[in-house]
Design a protein around this motif. Structure first.
Motif, PDB file in Angstrom:
ATOM      1  N   PHE A 131       5.215  58.377  76.310  1.00  0.00           N
ATOM      2  CA  PHE A 131       6.338  59.097  75.723  1.00  0.00           C
ATOM      3  C   PHE A 131       6.632  58.586  74.318  1.00  0.00           C
ATOM      4  O   PHE A 131       6.890  59.363  73.405  1.00  0.00           O
ATOM      5  N   ALA A 132       6.581  57.249  74.137  1.00  0.00           N
ATOM      6  CA  ALA A 132       6.833  56.672  72.815  1.00  0.00           C
ATOM      7  C   ALA A 132       5.834  57.223  71.800  1.00  0.00           C
ATOM      8  O   ALA A 132       6.206  57.547  70.669  1.00  0.00           O
ATOM      9  N   ALA A 133       4.580  57.352  72.213  1.00  0.00           N
ATOM     10  CA  ALA A 133       3.560  57.899  71.311  1.00  0.00           C
ATOM     11  C   ALA A 133       3.864  59.358  70.977  1.00  0.00           C
ATOM     12  O   ALA A 133       3.721  59.786  69.823  1.00  0.00           O
ATOM     13  N   GLU A 134       4.284  60.125  71.975  1.00  0.00           N
ATOM     14  CA  GLU A 134       4.648  61.527  71.726  1.00  0.00           C
ATOM     15  C   GLU A 134       5.854  61.619  70.801  1.00  0.00           C
ATOM     16  O   GLU A 134       5.915  62.493  69.935  1.00  0.00           O
ATOM     17  N   LEU A 135       6.815  60.713  70.974  1.00  0.00           N
ATOM     18  CA  LEU A 135       7.996  60.686  70.097  1.00  0.00           C
ATOM     19  C   LEU A 135       7.585  60.377  68.663  1.00  0.00           C
ATOM     20  O   LEU A 135       8.059  61.018  67.721  1.00  0.00           O
ATOM     21  N   ARG A 136       6.696  59.409  68.492  1.00  0.00           N
ATOM     22  CA  ARG A 136       6.225  59.082  67.143  1.00  0.00           C
ATOM     23  C   ARG A 136       5.481  60.264  66.522  1.00  0.00           C
ATOM     24  O   ARG A 136       5.637  60.547  65.330  1.00  0.00           O
ATOM     25  N   GLN A 137       4.691  60.973  67.333  1.00  0.00           N
ATOM     26  CA  GLN A 137       4.000  62.170  66.831  1.00  0.00           C
ATOM     27  C   GLN A 137       5.006  63.232  66.422  1.00  0.00           C
ATOM     28  O   GLN A 137       4.850  63.889  65.389  1.00  0.00           O
ATOM     29  N   TRP A 138       6.041  63.428  67.243  1.00  0.00           N
ATOM     30  CA  TRP A 138       7.100  64.391  66.906  1.00  0.00           C
ATOM     31  C   TRP A 138       7.716  64.017  65.551  1.00  0.00           C
ATOM     32  O   TRP A 138       7.883  64.868  64.679  1.00  0.00           O
ATOM     33  N   ALA A 139       8.052  62.748  65.403  1.00  0.00           N
ATOM     34  CA  ALA A 139       8.704  62.292  64.175  1.00  0.00           C
ATOM     35  C   ALA A 139       7.800  62.484  62.964  1.00  0.00           C
ATOM     36  O   ALA A 139       8.252  62.918  61.903  1.00  0.00           O
ATOM     37  N   GLN A 140       6.522  62.170  63.129  1.00  0.00           N
ATOM     38  CA  GLN A 140       5.583  62.332  62.015  1.00  0.00           C
ATOM     39  C   GLN A 140       5.476  63.804  61.616  1.00  0.00           C
ATOM     40  O   GLN A 140       5.473  64.143  60.444  1.00  0.00           O
ATOM     41  N   ARG A 141       5.413  64.668  62.610  1.00  0.00           N
ATOM     42  CA  ARG A 141       5.256  66.110  62.368  1.00  0.00           C
ATOM     43  C   ARG A 141       6.496  66.708  61.698  1.00  0.00           C
ATOM     44  O   ARG A 141       6.398  67.593  60.864  1.00  0.00           O
TER      45      ARG A 141
END
Length: 125
Positions: free
Chosen positions: A76-86
């Motif tokens: 989930f943390a990785a998905e959150l970081r991807q969301w933030a980057q996007r």
């Protein structure tokens, strides 16, 4: 991007919903949080109902629940970081800094501070 930086963008996303890109970022964040609730095991995020981005208390609670989940679930943390980057460009505020420097004994009556200007600026008649 760190998880902490991604979490900082959650509140910024709430404040950016006035724009189409900001609204999309906010909706995408809620969808990410909802997807997590369907995973097996303990779910610190809990059910994610629509959160009014103007409700500071609800946004703070959502951020806390997302932080808890990110701390316990690296996927989930990785998905959150991807969301933030996007979505970083759509939700960052205050990323631009303008600084005027008046030095060397300059005497200034009026000073205009601005960011990027496209076009001319005219003063007076």
């Amino acid at each position: 991007m760190s998880t902490e930086a991604a979490l900082a963008l959650v509140s910024a996303a709430a404040g950016s919903v006035a724009t189409e890109a900001g609204r999309h970022a906010w909706d995408s964040l809620l969808a990410l949080a909802r997807r997590v609730t369907g995973r097996a095991g303990a779910d610190p995020v809990g059910p994610v109902d629509p959160v009014d981005p103007a409700d500071e208390t609800a946004v703070r609670e959502l951020t806390g629940r997302i932080a808890d989940r990110a701390a316990s679930d690296e996927e989930f943390a990785a998905e959150l970081r991807q969301w933030a980057q996007r979505h970083r460009g759509a939700v960052e505020v205050g990323g631009t800094r303008v600084q005027n420097t008046v030095a060397d004994g300059a005497q200034v009556r009026n000073l205009l501070q601005t960011g990027t200007v496209h076009g001319d600026i005219h003063f007076g008649a």
